[in-house]
Design a protein around this motif. Structure first.
Motif, short mmCIF file in Angstrom:
data_model
loop_
_atom_site.label_atom_id
_atom_site.label_comp_id
_atom_site.label_asym_id
_atom_site.label_seq_id
_atom_site.Cartn_x
_atom_site.Cartn_y
_atom_site.Cartn_z
N UNK A 39 0.80 -1.22 0.00
CA UNK A 39 0.00 0.00 0.00
C UNK A 39 0.83 1.27 0.00
N UNK A 40 2.00 1.24 0.63
CA UNK A 40 2.83 2.43 0.68
C UNK A 40 3.30 2.85 -0.70
N UNK A 41 3.53 1.87 -1.56
CA UNK A 41 4.01 2.17 -2.91
C UNK A 41 2.90 2.60 -3.86
N UNK A 42 1.69 2.08 -3.66
CA UNK A 42 0.60 2.30 -4.61
C UNK A 42 -0.69 2.71 -3.91
N UNK A 43 -0.69 3.85 -3.25
CA UNK A 43 -1.91 4.27 -2.53
C UNK A 43 -3.10 4.54 -3.47
N UNK A 44 -2.83 4.88 -4.73
CA UNK A 44 -3.95 5.14 -5.64
C UNK A 44 -4.70 3.86 -5.99
N UNK A 45 -4.02 2.71 -5.93
CA UNK A 45 -4.72 1.44 -6.17
C UNK A 45 -5.67 1.17 -5.01
N UNK A 46 -5.20 1.40 -3.79
CA UNK A 46 -6.06 1.22 -2.61
C UNK A 46 -7.25 2.16 -2.69
N UNK A 47 -7.02 3.39 -3.10
CA UNK A 47 -8.11 4.36 -3.24
C UNK A 47 -9.13 3.88 -4.28
N UNK A 48 -8.65 3.36 -5.41
CA UNK A 48 -9.56 2.86 -6.45
C UNK A 48 -10.36 1.66 -5.95
N UNK A 49 -9.71 0.75 -5.22
CA UNK A 49 -10.42 -0.42 -4.68
C UNK A 49 -11.49 0.01 -3.67
N UNK A 50 -11.11 0.91 -2.76
CA UNK A 50 -12.03 1.39 -1.74
C UNK A 50 -13.22 2.10 -2.39
N UNK A 51 -12.97 2.91 -3.38
CA UNK A 51 -14.03 3.64 -4.07
C UNK A 51 -14.97 2.67 -4.80
N UNK A 52 -14.39 1.67 -5.45
CA UNK A 52 -15.18 0.69 -6.18
C UNK A 52 -16.10 -0.07 -5.22
N UNK A 53 -15.55 -0.49 -4.08
CA UNK A 53 -16.35 -1.20 -3.07
C UNK A 53 -17.42 -0.26 -2.50
N UNK A 54 -17.06 0.99 -2.30
CA UNK A 54 -18.00 1.97 -1.76
C UNK A 54 -19.20 2.21 -2.65
N UNK A 56 -20.80 -0.13 -4.13
CA UNK A 56 -21.71 -1.27 -3.98
C UNK A 56 -22.71 -0.99 -2.87
N UNK A 57 -23.81 -1.74 -2.87
CA UNK A 57 -24.74 -1.57 -1.77
C UNK A 57 -24.11 -2.16 -0.50
N UNK A 58 -24.58 -1.72 0.63
CA UNK A 58 -23.95 -2.04 1.91
C UNK A 58 -23.89 -3.54 2.18
N UNK A 59 -24.90 -4.28 1.80
CA UNK A 59 -24.91 -5.72 2.07
C UNK A 59 -23.88 -6.48 1.23
N UNK A 60 -23.48 -5.92 0.08
CA UNK A 60 -22.49 -6.57 -0.77
C UNK A 60 -21.06 -6.29 -0.31
N UNK A 61 -20.85 -5.16 0.34
CA UNK A 61 -19.50 -4.72 0.63
C UNK A 61 -18.70 -5.70 1.49
N UNK A 62 -19.27 -6.24 2.54
CA UNK A 62 -18.52 -7.14 3.42
C UNK A 62 -18.34 -8.54 2.84
N UNK A 63 -19.15 -8.91 1.86
CA UNK A 63 -19.08 -10.27 1.32
C UNK A 63 -18.41 -10.37 -0.04
N UNK A 64 -18.09 -9.25 -0.65
CA UNK A 64 -17.50 -9.28 -1.99
C UNK A 64 -16.15 -10.01 -1.94
N UNK A 65 -15.93 -10.88 -2.92
CA UNK A 65 -14.69 -11.67 -3.00
C UNK A 65 -13.89 -11.36 -4.25
#
Length: 134
Positions: A39-54, A56-65
Motif C-alpha cells: 500500500x505504501x508504494x501504490x496508494x492510488x490502487x487502494x483508493x480505487x479499490x475502496x471507491x469501487x467497493x463503496x 456497492x450496496x452495503x450488504x455486498x461490501x462485506x461479502x465481496x470476494x
C-alpha cells in the motif's frame, strides 16, 4: 469448479491497464489486512479499490470476494511491475472492516461448470469407449 492460484499469464500490472481483477483470497483470515503489503508504494490502487467497493450496496461490501474493475485507471506508475500480483489492504467503507485484495489473473476465482467436459474429455474411459479408442 472455482479456478484458483492461476499464474499471471499475459497480465499487465494494474498501473498499465484499465481492466483489472482483484480477489479476496483469504476472506476468513484477513481481518488485519494483508501479511505482505504494498500500500505504501501504490496508494492510488487502494483508493480505487475502496471507491469501487463503496459504490456497492452495503450488504455486498462485506461479502465481496472478486472485484472486476474495468475502464478505471489506477492512476499509478510501475515500471518494475511491483504491483503485478501484489496484495492491498483495503478498509470496507460500510463497516470499517479490513480486507486483503490481491491483483489476479482475469479468470482467478471464476466458476465453470465442468460436467460436460469431464464426460467428453479424451482421457475419460467412457469417451474413449464411445469413440472406439479402447
Amino acid at each position: 469448479y472455482r479456478l484458483t492460484n492461476l499464474p499471471l499469464v499475459s497480465t499487465s500490472n494494474p498501473c498499465k491497464t484499465n481492466n483489472n481483477r482483484f480477489v479476496r483470497k483469504d476472506a476468513g483470515n484477513d481481518s488485519s489486512g494483508c501479511s505482505s503489503d504494498s500500500n505504501d508504494e501504490f496508494p492510488t490502487i487502494v483508493t480505487a479499490l475502496t471507491s469501487f467497493i463503496g459504490d456497492m450496496n452495503q450488504s455486498e461490501q462485506d461479502v465481496v470476494r472478486v472485484l472486476d474493475i474495468n475502464g478505471i485507471s489506477m492512476n499509478c506508475n510501475d515500471a518494475s511491475n511491483d504491483s503485478l500480483g501484489a496484495s492491498f489492504t483495503v478498509t470496507i467503507p460500510s463497516s470499517g472492516a479490513i480486507a486483503c485484495f490481491t491483483h489476479s489473473y482475469k479468470y482467478e476465482s471464476s466458476v465453470f461448470v465442468m460436467n460436460d467436459w469431464v464426460v467428453n474429455h479424451p482421457g475419460n474411459p467412457r469417451y474413449e469407449q464411445k469413440n472406439g479408442l479402447l
